[in-house]
Write an enzyme that holds these catalytic residues in place. Structure first.
Site, short mmCIF file in Angstrom:
data_model
loop_
_atom_site.label_atom_id
_atom_site.label_comp_id
_atom_site.label_asym_id
_atom_site.label_seq_id
_atom_site.Cartn_x
_atom_site.Cartn_y
_atom_site.Cartn_z
N ASP A 141 0.85 -1.19 0.00
CA ASP A 141 0.00 0.00 0.00
C ASP A 141 0.89 1.25 0.00
OD1 ASP A 141 -2.41 1.39 0.19
OD2 ASP A 141 -2.46 1.31 2.39
N ASP A 169 2.82 4.94 -5.53
CA ASP A 169 2.08 6.19 -5.34
C ASP A 169 2.99 7.36 -5.69
OD1 ASP A 169 0.70 8.39 -4.56
OD2 ASP A 169 0.31 7.73 -2.50
N ILE A 197 -10.03 0.38 3.22
CA ILE A 197 -10.61 0.76 4.52
C ILE A 197 -9.63 0.36 5.62
CG2 ILE A 197 -12.52 0.34 6.14
CD1 ILE A 197 -14.21 -0.40 3.56
N SER A 240 -8.92 3.03 8.61
CA SER A 240 -9.25 3.79 9.82
C SER A 240 -10.44 3.22 10.58
CB SER A 240 -9.52 5.26 9.47
OG SER A 240 -8.34 5.84 8.96
#
Ligand code: G3H
Ligand code: 13P
Ligand code: ZN
Length: 335
Positions: free
Chosen positions: A98, A120, A281, A283
């Site tokens: 991620d 990213d 998802i 948090s």
């Protein structure tokens, strides 16, 4: 030690995404940093028969040790097989980096058994983003590893992943970016952001029940991208809903979370039916685990065995992940 993901029983995202787009649902991108999170994630996906994208951030690698995490992911495949032997459905698992921020980090993950990586480059100038994403794709594709890129910048601040202001993805750039880099999927910015404070109360309106309603996601941008590149997999980051009851529980038992506002679940269900085929998802899971641990400790002040408070935390987390699969993502029974 160099190892290919197929030796670990993992899969890349190719077939998962093709099926998700055709079926109008999204696959969960759930992050883990420790054993309890991993057990909750694998348990939730196995019990609901949902495909799973198991995510590891750079922060997770720093926290838990990269080698240990890699072996935990290998263990997760075995654990899912064990659950399947006991009656659940077998599930495909992707191990995904991620928010990788460099070619070197992505290469390291690919070499150690990841089946998918995110590069990213969204904070870099456009041409630099293209350059680094193209380089990662070139290496990854030699090993049949999937690559997620990002175009546009998400607002919000969360640890290492930060951006002061959101810059929505420009649909006119997407086709150019995808064709010049060769990415397999693309994270876009349409109004989501990382962390538990996605909007200020001033940015929201009040509904009849006095609840704060955040501005809607920019579906116009999403649909334009979908129209320009039919069938191309889109990813949404920053997609926690920040359930009010979890924030209230945390605050009731000593927490101090203020102005925590997330993305309404109806908005995410709507997105899941489009070309969005993965929704991240993290948090919400942190909130669920923290709420249960705070409550358990507050109600049992004599407790000091971590299993006695992490256990309820893990159970609450698994419930949240199952609810997301069933009621938001629509990936139940798609394994
Ligand atoms: O997008 C960020 C994920 O929630 C991972 O967060 O970098 O704190 O591990 P982290
Ligand atoms: P949230 O902070 O909204 O859970 O987003 C997580 C995420 O995007 C992981 O990459
Ligand atoms: Zn993210």
């Amino acid at each position: 030690m160099v190892v290919h993901y197929t030796e670990l029983g993992l899969v890349n995202t190719k077939e998962m995404f093709a099926r998700a787009i055709a079926g109008g649902y999204a696959i969960p991108g759930y992050n883990f940093n420790n054993m309890e999170q991993l057990q909750a994630i694998v348990g939730a996906c196995s019990e609901t028969a949902s495909p799973l994208i198991l995510q590891v951030s750079e922060g997770a690698r720093n926290y838990a040790n990269q080698t240990l995490l890699r072996y935990m992911a290998e263990g997760a495949v075995e654990y899912a097989a064990e659950l399947a032997a006991a009656g659940d459905k077998p599930i495909p698992i992707t191990l995904h980096l991620d928010h990788g921020d460099s070619f070197e980090l992505c290469k390291d993950c690919i070499d150690s058994g990841f089946s998918s990586v995110m590069i990213d480059g969204s904070a870099r100038p456009y041409e630099e983003n293209i350059e680094v994403t193209r380089k990662v794709c070139e290496y990854a594709h030699k090993h049949d590893v999937s690559v997620e890129g990002e175009l546009g910048v998400l607002a919000g601040i969360e640890d290492d992943v930060s951006a002061e202001e959101s810059v929505y993805t420009r649909p006119e750039e997407v086709e150019d970016f995808v064709s010049r880099t060769g990415v397999d999927s693309l994270a876009i910015s349409i109004g989501t952001s990382h962390g538990a404070n996605k909007f200020t109360p001033e940015q929201c309106t009040e509904n009849d029940r006095g609840e704060l309603v955040p501005p809607p996601l920019r579906f116009d941008i999403l649909y334009e991208i979908e129209e320009n590149l039919p069938g191309f997999p889109i990813v949404l980051h920053g997609s926690s809903s920040v359930p009010r009851h979890l924030v209230e529980t945390i605050n009731k038992y000593g927490g101090q979370l203020e102005d925590a506002i997330g993305i309404p679940e109806e908005q995410l269900s709507k997105a899941a039916k489009s070309a969005v085929c993965k929704i991240n998802i993290d948090s919400d899971g942190r909130l669920a685990l923290t709420a249960a641990v705070r409550k358990t400790l507050a109600e049992n002040p004599r407790l000091f065995d971590p299993r006695k408070y992490l256990g309820p935390g893990r159970e609450r987390l698994k419930q949240l992940y199952k609810d997301k699969i069933k009621n938001v993502l629509g990936s139940e029974n798609q394994a």
